[in-house]
Every structure is written in C-alpha cells, then in structure tokens.
Design an enzyme around this catalytic site. Structure first.
Site, PDB file in Angstrom:
ATOM      1  CE  LYS A  74       5.535   3.377   9.499  1.00  0.00           C
ATOM      2  NZ  LYS A  74       4.898   3.855   8.251  1.00  0.00           N
ATOM      3  CB  SER A 149       2.488   0.958   6.888  1.00  0.00           C
ATOM      4  OG  SER A 149       3.168   2.187   6.731  1.00  0.00           O
ATOM      5  CB  SER A 173       1.497   4.717   5.662  1.00  0.00           C
ATOM      6  OG  SER A 173       1.273   3.489   5.033  1.00  0.00           O
TER       7      SER A 173
HETATM    8  N1  GLN Z   1      -1.120   0.963   1.894  1.00  0.00           N
HETATM    9  C1  GLN Z   1      -0.134   1.368   0.944  1.00  0.00           C
HETATM   10  C2  GLN Z   1       0.797   0.213   0.635  1.00  0.00           C
HETATM   11  O1  GLN Z   1       0.607  -0.845   1.157  1.00  0.00           O
HETATM   12  C3  GLN Z   1       0.618   2.578   1.437  1.00  0.00           C
HETATM   13  C4  GLN Z   1       1.642   2.229   2.457  1.00  0.00           C
HETATM   14  C5  GLN Z   1       2.413   3.421   2.915  1.00  0.00           C
HETATM   15  O2  GLN Z   1       2.015   4.564   2.716  1.00  0.00           O
HETATM   16  N2  GLN Z   1       3.561   3.135   3.505  1.00  0.00           N
HETATM   17  O3  GLN Z   1       1.724   0.367  -0.112  1.00  0.00           O
END
Ligand code: GLN
Length: 482
Positions: A74, A149, A173
C-alpha cells in the site's frame, strides 16, 4: 491463482525462480492495471533487481520460508528509492529516504516488491474514490468500487496481480475492501505492527496488516510483520509470533459471540443470508453460538468521526509546503504559501477532515466533542471486554451491503461513512479483526464475514478462518476475466 504456499513450494523445488515469478506478475499487472488502476507505481527494473537478490540468497542456501515470493505494498508505507504518495497530490513526487519497519521486515524476508498500491488519499475513504491517482475498479465488476482505503491492495490480490499485499486499517480499511473484493484480510491488535514509516492518519487507530487469498497466507505474511520496534512508541514489547501455529486446530467447543446490534436492521438480505450460512458451517465444525451485546457500538461512527479527524488534523499539519511534498508555485507571503499549498495539495475529503479535526480540538469545543468522544470510546471497548467473557470470538458481517457503484456515495459523506458501521468499533477498542469471503450477493459481488478476536487472539482468528476455508470454497472464487 497461486497461494503463497504454492509459490514458495515452486521456489523450493527449483521449478521457478523469483525472477520468473515476478515477471509473470509484472505481465499480469501490465495487462490488467490499465483497467483496474490498482497500482500507482510499478518499476520492473527495481522489482527484478530485488528478485535477483532473492534468487542469489536462495542459491547461497540462505532462503527463508517466503524468500523470492513477491508482495506489493500500500502506498502509505515509506519505501526507500520508490515513490510514496499516500494517494495524494501533496506527496505525488515524494521519495522517502528510508523504509518503513514493515517494508524492512518483508525485505529481510527476501520478498521482492511488485510496486505501490493505490489508496484513498491519506487513507481517508471507503471506496478508493478520493485518491489523487483516480479510483480503483473492483475486479468482480468494474462498475463497482473495491472499497477503501486499501482498495488498490484488495483489487490487486483479487485480480491476481500480486499474491499478497500490505494494507492499513484505521476504521475498516483492510476488512471492508477485503470483503468487497472477495479476499481475506487481517488487521492485528493495535500496537502489534510498527507504525514507523507508515504515514500517519489517526495514530491511535492506524494499524498495518495484510490481505491475501486465504487465511493461511495471511498467517504466513503476518508472521513477517509483527514484533516490537523501538522506533514506534506504541509498538508493544511482545516478540514476533508464528501465526500459522494454530491453523489446524479443530473448532469443537469454540464459542462464537453474535452481537445483536450487528444483526439488527440495516444489513442487506443477501449479506444476512451469507453470514447466516457461514454460521451454519461453523456449527457443523463444532462451534456454538451465543448472543452478545455491544450496546454502545451504535455510537462508534460518530465517535470515530470526532477522534479520527482530530488526530488527522494534527498529523497532517506537517504537509505545509516547507519540509517536503508539494509547494505552490506563487505566493506573496508565508500565510498565502500555506493556504495555497494545502488547498492545491489536498482533496476535498482531506480538507473536510482537517476542518472537523481543528474544530473539535478548538478551545470552545474540546470538552464537548473530543473529550466526550474519548469517554464513549472507553465504553465501546468495555462492551467488547464484557462480550469476551462469554465467547472466544465475535462474528458478524464485515459490511452492510456488497460493493456499491462508483460515484454512488461519492457526494454523500455520511452514507459513505456508514459503510464502516461494523468495523469501526474494533479500531476504537484496539482489537484484532479480519474478513473472510463467505458468499456472493444477488449482483454477483462478494460478501465478507467479519471475525473479531480479543487482544492478541490473531492466531485463534486465523484458525477459525482457516478451518472455515477448508470446509468451503468461497475464498477460491476468482472474478471473471482474471
Ligand atoms: N473509511 C474510514 C475513513 O474514511 C476508514 C479508513 C481507514 O481505515 N483508513 O476514515
């Protein structure tokens, strides 16, 4: 599509070299990435140089269990010599002078990198649509989002562009995109994987983990990542573990807690049916189910959207155009330089979170929002402690629906935030969580079963997931065309 174990076996048997494996994956990336947009950076020369080094290590008799097996990362993990963008224009040309701890661990294991994976900007999002480098497409249906994400990681593994990928999970995410792309992903307990060199979003919630095609593969890769790192003050002083050690334990007597709040209204009927079928499978494997309650979990989304932006607004203040990253071309004075740099460098979601974060931390609102949210966070964690008195693991859906369409929620932040309704409480409590594929919805899009463990119960969760995967074949399904 090969598992890590299969790839390692071929390498050990001399049937393939790491260079050959990497060439195969690079060819698949060249074919499919123009459609999926899962990778932000691919550099065949660098990959093949790492692969040659792995082959040399093997030839010298120094191969470990995964030496020569490729991985992709990532783009939130700093990688020396490779660009690290975090999905943002702010860092579009940033090359880190050092490796993140996680990257160092995989390099030390001899695993060549296939490149850097797309993600929501600064890991803020649930659909991968906030990336400066464009959205990622879901390999199961390119009209659908892959989740976020870590959408690039999930799509790449699902499409066989890499056998395993690193990812991070602040509010879901790893688990949410794993569910939406039909693969397996695990977020370990907070503090288990060093955050050194992992670009910070919300430091008290961020945790690195992995995605792969099976629980057994996740166990192998997670064993490489964990362990104490003095460079991260929240890294726990616990030694590395072999997460494969319990994979083959029978599940007889396992007590599965089913939170009544997760099975209430809100879950789509096809998701509910798939989760129910998975639980039936677990009962066949000798497990029993018991209802548990997480009474404060309904507050987890609002609590998260106070605390995560608060931490983000502080963490992201370093992107000021002075130290690194984007700087605006023209400005009259320092204030204008800051304003224009940040306005140009950050997308709308990042801007929204910075504003919310600065607001809830401000003098007049700190007690009303930030402190209040911290108190509720404790209650949410306490709910899990109570639940684990009567069960060994908790199970439920990973997401309320299957993958939604690109653009469907992009203009409605609250709807987008609700896709993490079942995952966020786990981060607030610092617990480990994972998602395993357990079915396909009415539209042919994957469904994930979430498994939540008590602190440091990763080996037990992986055992639960592996036994399920021995009895079912959802994890072996491959999207058409790949
Ligand atoms: N969807 C969540 C957010 O936008 C979690 C994102 C994540 O786990 N990095 O914060």
């Amino acid at each position: 599509m090969s598992t890590l174990t299969e790839l390692a076996t071929r390498l050990n048997a001399g049937e393939a070299s790491s260079v050959e494996l990497c060439q195969d994956y690079l060819a698949r990336i060249a074919t499919h990435n123009p459609t999926l947009n899962a990778f932000i950076t691919v550099d065949a020369d660098k990959t093949l140089a790492e692969a040659r080094a792995a082959d040399a290590q093997r030839a010298a008799g120094h191969a470990g269990p995964l030496t020569g097996v490729p991985i992709a990362h990532k783009d939130i993990f700093c990688t020396e010599g490779w660009r690290t963008t975090c999905g943002s224009k702010m860092l579009a040309n940033f090359v880190s002078p050092y490796d993140a701890h996680v990257i160092h661990q995989f390099k030390a294991a001899g695993m060549p990198s296939l490149g850097k994976l797309n993600m929501d900007e600064f890991a803020m999002g649930s659909s991968n649509e906030t990336s400066f480098f464009g959205p990622v497409k879901n390999p199961w249906d390119t009209a659908a989002v892959p989740g976020g994400s870590s959408g690039g990681s999930a799509a790449a593994v699902a499409a066989g562009l890499c056998p395993v990928a690193t990812a991070t999970d602040t509010g879901g995410s790893i688990r949410q995109p794993a569910a939406l792309c039909g693969i397996t992903g695990i977020k370990p307990s907070y503090g288990r994987v060093s955050r050194y060199g992992m670009i910070a979003f919300a430091s008290s919630l961020d945790q690195g983990g992995v995605m792969a095609r099976s629980a057994a593969d996740c166990a192998l890769a997670l064993s490489v990542m964990t362990g104490h790192d003095p460079r991260d003050s929240t890294s726990l002083e616990r030694p590395a573990e072999d997460y494969t050690r319990d994979l083959n334990r029978p599940l007889a007597g396992l007590r599965i807690g089913l939170p009544q709040e997760f099975f209430a209204a809100g879950m789509a009927p096809d998701v509910a049916a798939a989760v129910e079928a998975a639980l039936t499978e677990y009962r066949k494997l000798g497990a029993t189910t018991v209802e548990v309650s997480l009474p404060n979990s309904s507050l987890s989304v609002p609590v998260y959207y106070v605390l995560a932006p608060a931490e983000a607004s502080s963490n992201l203040s370093r992107f000021d155009g002075v130290r690194y990253g984007h700087r605006t071309a023209e400005y009259a004075d320092l204030t204008e330089m800051y304003e224009k740099t940040r306005a140009e460098g950050c997308g709308a979601e990042v801007e929204r979170r910075s504003l919310i974060g600065a607001y809830v931390l401000s003098h007049g609102y700190y007690d009303a929002y930030y402190i209040q949210a911290q108190k509720i966070r404790r209650l949410i964690a306490n709910d899990f402690t109570e639940a684990f008195k009567v069960c060994d693991v908790i199970m439920g859906p990973t997401t309320p629906t299957t993958a939604f369409n690109l653009g469907e929620k992009a203009d409605d932040p609250v709807q987008m935030y609700l896709s993490d309704i079942y995952t966020i409480a786990v981060n607030l409590a610092g617990l480990p969580g994972m998602s395993v594929p357990c079915g396909l919805g009415r539209n042919g899009r994957p469904i994930g079963l979430q498994i939540i463990g008590d602190y440091f119960a990763e080996a037990k969760m992986l055992n639960c997931a592996h036994q399920y995967q021995l009895a079912t074949d959802w994890h072996t399904r491959v999207p058409g065309g790949f």
